[in-house]
Design a protein around this motif. Sequence first.
Motif, PDB file in Angstrom:
ATOM      1  N   GLN A  54       0.841  -1.190   0.000  1.00 34.54           N
ATOM      2  CA  GLN A  54       0.000   0.000   0.000  1.00 34.54           C
ATOM      3  C   GLN A  54       0.885   1.253   0.000  1.00 34.54           C
ATOM      4  O   GLN A  54       2.012   1.209   0.529  1.00 34.54           O
ATOM      5  CB  GLN A  54      -0.898   0.029   1.241  1.00 34.54           C
ATOM      6  CG  GLN A  54      -2.043  -0.952   1.181  1.00 34.54           C
ATOM      7  CD  GLN A  54      -3.161  -0.515   0.249  1.00 34.54           C
ATOM      8  OE1 GLN A  54      -2.910   0.107  -0.789  1.00 34.54           O
ATOM      9  NE2 GLN A  54      -4.397  -0.829   0.611  1.00 34.54           N
ATOM     10  N   PRO A  56       2.026   5.018   1.404  1.00 33.41           N
ATOM     11  CA  PRO A  56       1.999   5.527   2.786  1.00 33.41           C
ATOM     12  C   PRO A  56       0.615   6.066   3.134  1.00 33.41           C
ATOM     13  O   PRO A  56      -0.011   6.740   2.318  1.00 33.41           O
ATOM     14  CB  PRO A  56       3.028   6.659   2.769  1.00 33.41           C
ATOM     15  CG  PRO A  56       3.925   6.345   1.618  1.00 33.41           C
ATOM     16  CD  PRO A  56       3.059   5.654   0.597  1.00 33.41           C
ATOM     17  N   GLY A  57       0.155   5.737   4.357  1.00 31.97           N
ATOM     18  CA  GLY A  57      -1.169   6.200   4.782  1.00 31.97           C
ATOM     19  C   GLY A  57      -1.073   7.592   5.386  1.00 31.97           C
ATOM     20  O   GLY A  57      -0.008   8.202   5.423  1.00 31.97           O
ATOM     21  N   THR A  58      -2.191   8.063   5.873  1.00 34.34           N
ATOM     22  CA  THR A  58      -2.216   9.421   6.456  1.00 34.34           C
ATOM     23  C   THR A  58      -2.095   9.340   7.975  1.00 34.34           C
ATOM     24  O   THR A  58      -2.115  10.338   8.661  1.00 34.34           O
ATOM     25  CB  THR A  58      -3.571  10.089   6.113  1.00 34.34           C
ATOM     26  OG1 THR A  58      -4.601   9.211   6.607  1.00 34.34           O
ATOM     27  CG2 THR A  58      -3.724  10.251   4.610  1.00 34.34           C
ATOM     28  N   LYS A  59      -1.988   8.114   8.529  1.00 39.88           N
ATOM     29  CA  LYS A  59      -2.011   7.998   9.997  1.00 39.88           C
ATOM     30  C   LYS A  59      -0.603   7.796  10.580  1.00 39.88           C
ATOM     31  O   LYS A  59      -0.449   7.369  11.709  1.00 39.88           O
ATOM     32  CB  LYS A  59      -2.887   6.807  10.423  1.00 39.88           C
ATOM     33  CG  LYS A  59      -4.332   6.895   9.964  1.00 39.88           C
ATOM     34  CD  LYS A  59      -5.124   5.678  10.459  1.00 39.88           C
ATOM     35  CE  LYS A  59      -6.357   5.448   9.602  1.00 39.88           C
ATOM     36  NZ  LYS A  59      -6.702   4.013   9.541  1.00 39.88           N
ATOM     37  N   GLY A  60       0.438   8.065   9.754  1.00 39.77           N
ATOM     38  CA  GLY A  60       1.802   7.929  10.277  1.00 39.77           C
ATOM     39  C   GLY A  60       2.104   6.516  10.717  1.00 39.77           C
ATOM     40  O   GLY A  60       2.793   6.281  11.711  1.00 39.77           O
ATOM     41  N   GLN A  61       1.552   5.550   9.977  1.00 35.31           N
ATOM     42  CA  GLN A  61       1.907   4.157  10.292  1.00 35.31           C
ATOM     43  C   GLN A  61       2.452   3.502   9.036  1.00 35.31           C
ATOM     44  O   GLN A  61       2.288   4.012   7.935  1.00 35.31           O
ATOM     45  CB  GLN A  61       0.683   3.408  10.831  1.00 35.31           C
ATOM     46  CG  GLN A  61      -0.534   3.482   9.928  1.00 35.31           C
ATOM     47  CD  GLN A  61      -1.781   2.894  10.569  1.00 35.31           C
ATOM     48  OE1 GLN A  61      -1.875   2.733  11.778  1.00 35.31           O
ATOM     49  NE2 GLN A  61      -2.750   2.550   9.742  1.00 35.31           N
TER      50      GLN A  61
END
Length: 129
Positions: A54, A56-61
């Motif tokens: 995936q 990079p997400g927006t939740k810093g994970q």
Amino acid sequence: LRPCDLQGLWRNELGSNMTLLALDMDGTFSGSYHTAVAATDKQILVSPLQGVLQPPGTKGQQPTFGFTVQWQFADSTTVFVGQCFVDRRGKETLETAWLLREGVPSRRDVWKATSVGTNVFTRLPNKME
Ligand SMILES: O=C1C=CC(=NNc2ccccc2C(=O)O)C=C1
């Protein structure tokens, strides 16, 4: 977010080795899997794998991934799903869950066709370093 680069050589707690090649622009990747455990009288062959990571997400994970191993020595397939984690010392681990589907001769045997488990992969230092 501390970067976790999937590319490179990984080993799971069974002692199997996996080499992941560079990610393509669309997050797809390929690699090869050298099992340490498959019980087969045939000599163990290296098996190819294909996967997707995936963005990079927006939740810093760390993003999630999945990949499929096409075992070359048996009529079976394993799919892995997982996520990479980096500890405070920068040590990376791939926390995965897998499904192993073994071919069976008849629908009557499908009940025993699928196994499930988890594997943790840690990075092996590559020779270039
Ligand atoms: O036909 C077979 C039978 C057993 C196998 N075991 N390997 C695995 C199955 C699931 C997760 C990791 C591995 C591994 O080899 O590391 C593979 C193919």
